[in-house]
Scaffold this active site. Structure first.
Site, PDB file in Angstrom:
ATOM      1  N   THR A 298      40.682  46.165  39.998  1.00 47.21           N
ATOM      2  CA  THR A 298      40.926  44.733  40.157  1.00 47.21           C
ATOM      3  C   THR A 298      40.641  43.941  38.895  1.00 47.21           C
ATOM      4  O   THR A 298      39.703  44.234  38.150  1.00 47.21           O
ATOM      5  CB  THR A 298      40.071  44.164  41.314  1.00 47.21           C
ATOM      6  OG1 THR A 298      40.270  42.754  41.407  1.00 47.21           O
ATOM      7  CG2 THR A 298      38.589  44.437  41.101  1.00 47.21           C
ATOM      8  N   ASP A 299      41.483  42.937  38.641  1.00 46.35           N
ATOM      9  CA  ASP A 299      41.227  42.003  37.544  1.00 46.35           C
ATOM     10  C   ASP A 299      39.948  41.228  37.832  1.00 46.35           C
ATOM     11  O   ASP A 299      39.601  40.985  38.993  1.00 46.35           O
ATOM     12  CB  ASP A 299      42.384  41.013  37.408  1.00 46.35           C
ATOM     13  CG  ASP A 299      43.623  41.670  36.823  1.00 46.35           C
ATOM     14  OD1 ASP A 299      43.475  42.524  35.947  1.00 46.35           O
ATOM     15  OD2 ASP A 299      44.733  41.317  37.249  1.00 46.35           O
ATOM     16  N   LYS A 300      39.275  40.831  36.770  1.00 50.69           N
ATOM     17  CA  LYS A 300      38.070  40.010  36.938  1.00 50.69           C
ATOM     18  C   LYS A 300      38.432  38.587  37.351  1.00 50.69           C
ATOM     19  O   LYS A 300      37.965  38.076  38.364  1.00 50.69           O
ATOM     20  CB  LYS A 300      37.265  39.973  35.636  1.00 50.69           C
ATOM     21  CG  LYS A 300      36.029  39.063  35.696  1.00 50.69           C
ATOM     22  CD  LYS A 300      35.282  39.034  34.381  1.00 50.69           C
ATOM     23  CE  LYS A 300      36.035  38.283  33.299  1.00 50.69           C
ATOM     24  NZ  LYS A 300      36.126  36.824  33.559  1.00 50.69           N
ATOM     25  N   LYS A 523      46.813  49.300  31.710  1.00 53.75           N
ATOM     26  CA  LYS A 523      46.531  49.442  33.138  1.00 53.75           C
ATOM     27  C   LYS A 523      47.204  50.667  33.741  1.00 53.75           C
ATOM     28  O   LYS A 523      46.625  51.366  34.574  1.00 53.75           O
ATOM     29  CB  LYS A 523      47.013  48.201  33.896  1.00 53.75           C
ATOM     30  CG  LYS A 523      46.023  47.061  33.949  1.00 53.75           C
ATOM     31  CD  LYS A 523      46.528  46.005  34.907  1.00 53.75           C
ATOM     32  CE  LYS A 523      45.554  44.849  35.025  1.00 53.75           C
ATOM     33  NZ  LYS A 523      46.041  43.836  35.987  1.00 53.75           N
ATOM     34  N   THR A 540      45.525  45.371  41.133  1.00 56.45           N
ATOM     35  CA  THR A 540      45.974  43.978  41.157  1.00 56.45           C
ATOM     36  C   THR A 540      46.630  43.623  39.825  1.00 56.45           C
ATOM     37  O   THR A 540      46.351  44.230  38.796  1.00 56.45           O
ATOM     38  CB  THR A 540      44.803  43.011  41.408  1.00 56.45           C
ATOM     39  OG1 THR A 540      43.908  43.076  40.295  1.00 56.45           O
ATOM     40  CG2 THR A 540      44.061  43.365  42.685  1.00 56.45           C
TER      41      THR A 540
END
Length: 790
Positions: A298-300, A523, A540
């Protein structure tokens, strides 16, 4: 933002007139009409079998039976029609939530509206990641490229300039532009936009293969028993027409013809329920993968943090003041208030009194590869170039005096340790981005969600390992990971490159908390690494450069602020920020999967006991224990309450869901054998001990199967004792209703011979006792499984 030119949009009256002429900007879906749907239904297997049974009844002069089967035929159509409409409405609601919003010039003002309301002549502003919603002609652009793979099949972006065409369905891969609409709806080159709910699948999913497996198994048993009984009875010189009616009825009851429909309905209604949790499932077959996810990348920003960015502090250099850094930061950005970083800088500039934009000579917008935006402007009749972006990037274009670089780097590290996201701004005379003089460093803050630490722990407890992906520097990533309870090391981009992903063992990622300073193109490699470790991976994304990772992952998730192109390609689209919404989505997906599993157990065991009971009793006694009408009514009553399983109350499992075919087969057939023994014992007692007439036995047998079959739902839907975890209110009402209908038919003698109320009560008691025996069977089966596993 692009170089300013004067444009005139349409007026409201012009829009109204053109809408009447050209219609809405959409392609009317070719939905089957009512007559076509009836025709399609008539040629379906179950309809053809019912029609055949009705015709044979009339030939055999069983007029009442023939008319009643016709009635059941239309009742079946009504139920099927209702099911399809329910599923269609669910899909339509999801489409509404995924409608494209486009920026258009109307009455001299820029507004956002749904793309279907565009008309020829409208002026649009398109940015990176925007889907082109209609055929257009570019009238002003900068650094523009469009991906037209959906039209031409070419995967590489195509450079575009003023005067070129942009086709509906393509998307902006870099740059910005203004364009005038030339064609809409059915008049466009492509004919429709990308945004649609995928109802077709490129490959058979696990669930589809499972449905096919169940159908083949039960169909094989049903047809085999029917053929055996037919041969047996023909030897006994029974009328062929009567045999054919009974055989068709047996196949209708035994073959799970409604299995795909019911399972699709359960999924569709479940997906609609997920949409209420702000989760849109675009590819229905991805639901099973979603329920199996055990690793989330997941992205931050926007998932772990709120994506509500504020300017906390500005550090200045080279004699510049804080007000200078504020002004030039405002000048250097695109000025898109939908972008949270831009919005924070704009808000800070307005507080300092800066509202006017300068005259732009040139502008190159920020993207995830450049990690900066560059503006060439006119100020006091002089040309200057501004560049704002990641400090490690801006540093490469700056000229530093003695000690300046060291201080800048110290400030950069300090900002990261403090949890801030820094942006550096530099300025140079002329139109070249080199020899920049450092103006300042703006420190941005993005607050983590208050519940994020508990959510991460909850997901770990439920078998989901969360890994953080961020483009921020190492210090920020480590600080956030520590604050949020991530365990393991943070790997930055240079370390990632040093460890060739192709040669790293798949389980290496299990010890990693997250990855920092990565680019979107990194990614995909991280996803592939996670998949090497036999993980079902969800990832994500928010930008066009995330598309490769989204396509590679088992489940691609577009976050709420994702660009339209990404949302149109992702399996799952989130409509709100935060990790908790993903947690909710996965848990709900597992619940849907549990409902499907419950239904498959029920369907296998119910068909198994019915088919074998009729087959064994038919061979043993030379008679059918049920009439053809009773078999058809029983099949209908069995399927009606199953629809409500879409709303059933289930416990969320604390590990990824999966279909263990062997265990399910053992459990379902165990239930089936208990039901078979129950049926044979009852028939033997009624016929051999109490010497009841056959027509009375048949009615009691029908009632026993109706009541007991629906009691099986209570047993199959939980691993606990049935009374410790009851089904939902909808399921309870549906099963009690169909059991009551079966009882009324039996005691009133409707469509069968009448039995006394006392006999009906005996059947209720008999079914309830055997329900307890069946309930205990699942514990015996699980105990045997544990012993076999050692």
């Amino acid at each position: 933002m692009i170089i300013q030119k004067d444009f005139t949009g349409l007026t409201s009256s012009e829009v109204e007139e053109r809408t009447k002429t050209f219609g809405l900007n959409q392609i009317p879906e070719k939905k089957a009409g009512f007559i076509k749907r009836i025709a399609k239904w008539i040629v379906s297997p179950i309809s053809l079998m019912l029609i055949a049974a009705s015709v044979l009844s009339f030939i055999g002069r069983n007029t009442f039976d023939g008319y009643f089967i016709v009635f059941l035929l239309f009742l079946n159509f009504g139920v099927s029609f209702w099911q399809e409409n329910k599923a269609d409405k669910a899909i339509e609601k999801l489409k509404e939530k995924l409608a494209i919003q486009v920026k258009v010039l109307r009455d001299g003002h820029w507004i956002y509206l749904e793309s279907k309301y565009l008309v020829p002549g409208d002026v649009l502003e398109l940015d990176i990641g925007d889907i082109v919603p209609a055929d257009t002609e570019i009238i002003d652009s900068k650094n523009l490229a469009a991906n037209e793979s959906v039209i031409t099949g070419e995967s590489l972006p195509k450079d575009k300039k003023d005067g070129d065409k942009l086709f509906s369905g393509s998307y902006i891969s870099s740059g910005v532009c203004k364009a005038r609409v030339t064609a809409t709806g059915k008049n466009t080159f492509f004919g429709k936009t990308l945004v649609s709910i995928e109802t077709s699948k490129k490959r058979k999913s696990i669930l589809e293969r499972d449905i096919l497996r169940i159908s083949k198994y039960l169909s094989g048993i049903s047809i085999s028993i029917a053929l055996i009984l037919t041969a047996f009875y023909l030897i006994g010189h029974k009328p062929l027409s009567d045999l054919l009616i009974l055989d068709i009825s047996l196949i209708i009851a035994g073959v799970p013809i409604s299995l795909p429909t019911v399972m699709t309905l359960i999924i569709s209604i479940g997906v609609l329920a997920l949409s209420k949790e702000n989760v849109i499932v675009r590819r229905l077959s991805s639901l099973e993968d979603f329920s199996n996810v055990n690793m989330l990348l997941t992205d931050k920003t926007g998932t772990l943090t709120k994506n509500q960015i504020n300017v906390e502090k500005i550090i200045t250099y080279n004699g510049f003041k804080e007000k200078d850094a504020t002004k030039y930061s405002y000048y250097a950005i695109q000025g898109n208030e939908k972008n949270p970083v831009d919005a924070a800088i704009i808000s800070n500039a307005k507080k300092s009194g800066f509202t006017e934009r300068p005259d732009f000579v040139d502008f190159v917008p920020f993207d995830s590869s450049r990690k900066r935006s560059t503006a060439t402007i006119k100020e006091n009749n002089k040309t200057v170039t501004l560049s704002i972006g990641a400090p490690q990037v801006i540093e490469k274009y700056c000229s530093f005096g003695k000690g300046e670089k060291k201080k800048f780097e110290e400030d950069f590290v300090s900002a990261g340790k403090g949890g801030y996201r820094p942006l550096a701004i530099g300025i140079a005379r002329g139109n070249k981005e080199k020899g920049l003089k450092l103006i300042g460093m703006t420190l941005l803050s993005d607050t983590p969600y208050s519940d994020i630490k508990d959510t991460v722990q909850f997901m770990k407890d439920n078998g989901i390992d969360v890994k953080m992906l961020t483009g921020d520097n190492d210090a920020i990533a480590k600080r956030v990971a520590g604050d949020l309870g991530f365990t393991g090391q943070i790997i930055n981009r240079s370390q990632l490159k040093e460890n060739d992903i192709k040669n790293v063992p798949g389980n290496w990622i299990n010890s990693v908390a997250g990855f920092s300073e990565i680019y979107p193109e990194d990614k995909m490699g991280i996803v592939q690494l996670a998949q090497k470790g036999n993980n079902t991976v969800a990832v994500t994304g928010d930008g066009v450069n995330d598309l490769p990772a989204i396509h590679t992952a088992d489940v691609g998730i577009a976050v709420s602020n994702g660009v339209d192109a990404l949302k149109s390609s992702a399996d799952i689209v989130l409509l709100s920020d935060g990790l908790s919404v993903i947690k909710t989505a996965i848990i709900e997906a597992r619940k849907i999967f549990s409902r499907l599993y419950t239904y498959s157990i029920y369907r296998i065991s119910e068909s198994f006991r019915l088919i074998l009971s009729i087959g064994i009793l038919g061979l043993a006694y030379g008679i059918y224990p049920l009439t053809a009408i009773q078999i058809i009514i029983l099949a209908l009553l069995n399927d009606l309450p199953i629809i409500t399983l879409a709303y059933d109350r289930v416990k969320a499992v604390n590990k990824p869901a999966s279909i263990d075919v062997k265990k399910r087969f053992i459990l379902a057939t165990s239930f089936g054998f208990v039901g078979l023994f129950n049926s044979v014992l009852f028939f033997w007692l009624a016929n051999n001990i109490f010497h009841l007439p056959l027509d009375i036995i048949q009615t009691m047998f029908f009632l026993k199967l109706t009541i007991g079959g629906h009691m099986l739902i209570y047993v199959a839907h939980t691993r606990d004792r049935w009374f410790k975890f009851l089904p939902s209110k909808q399921v309870i009402i549906a099963t009690l209703t169909t059991q009551a209908v079966g009882t009324i038919l039996a005691v009133t003698g409707t469509f069968m011979n009448q039995i006394p109320i006392t006999y009906a009560l005996i059947m209720w008691g008999w079914a309830f006792v055997w329900m307890q025996i069946t309930d205990l069977t699942k514990f015996f089966v699980r105990k045997e499984e544990r012993l076999l596993m050692g």
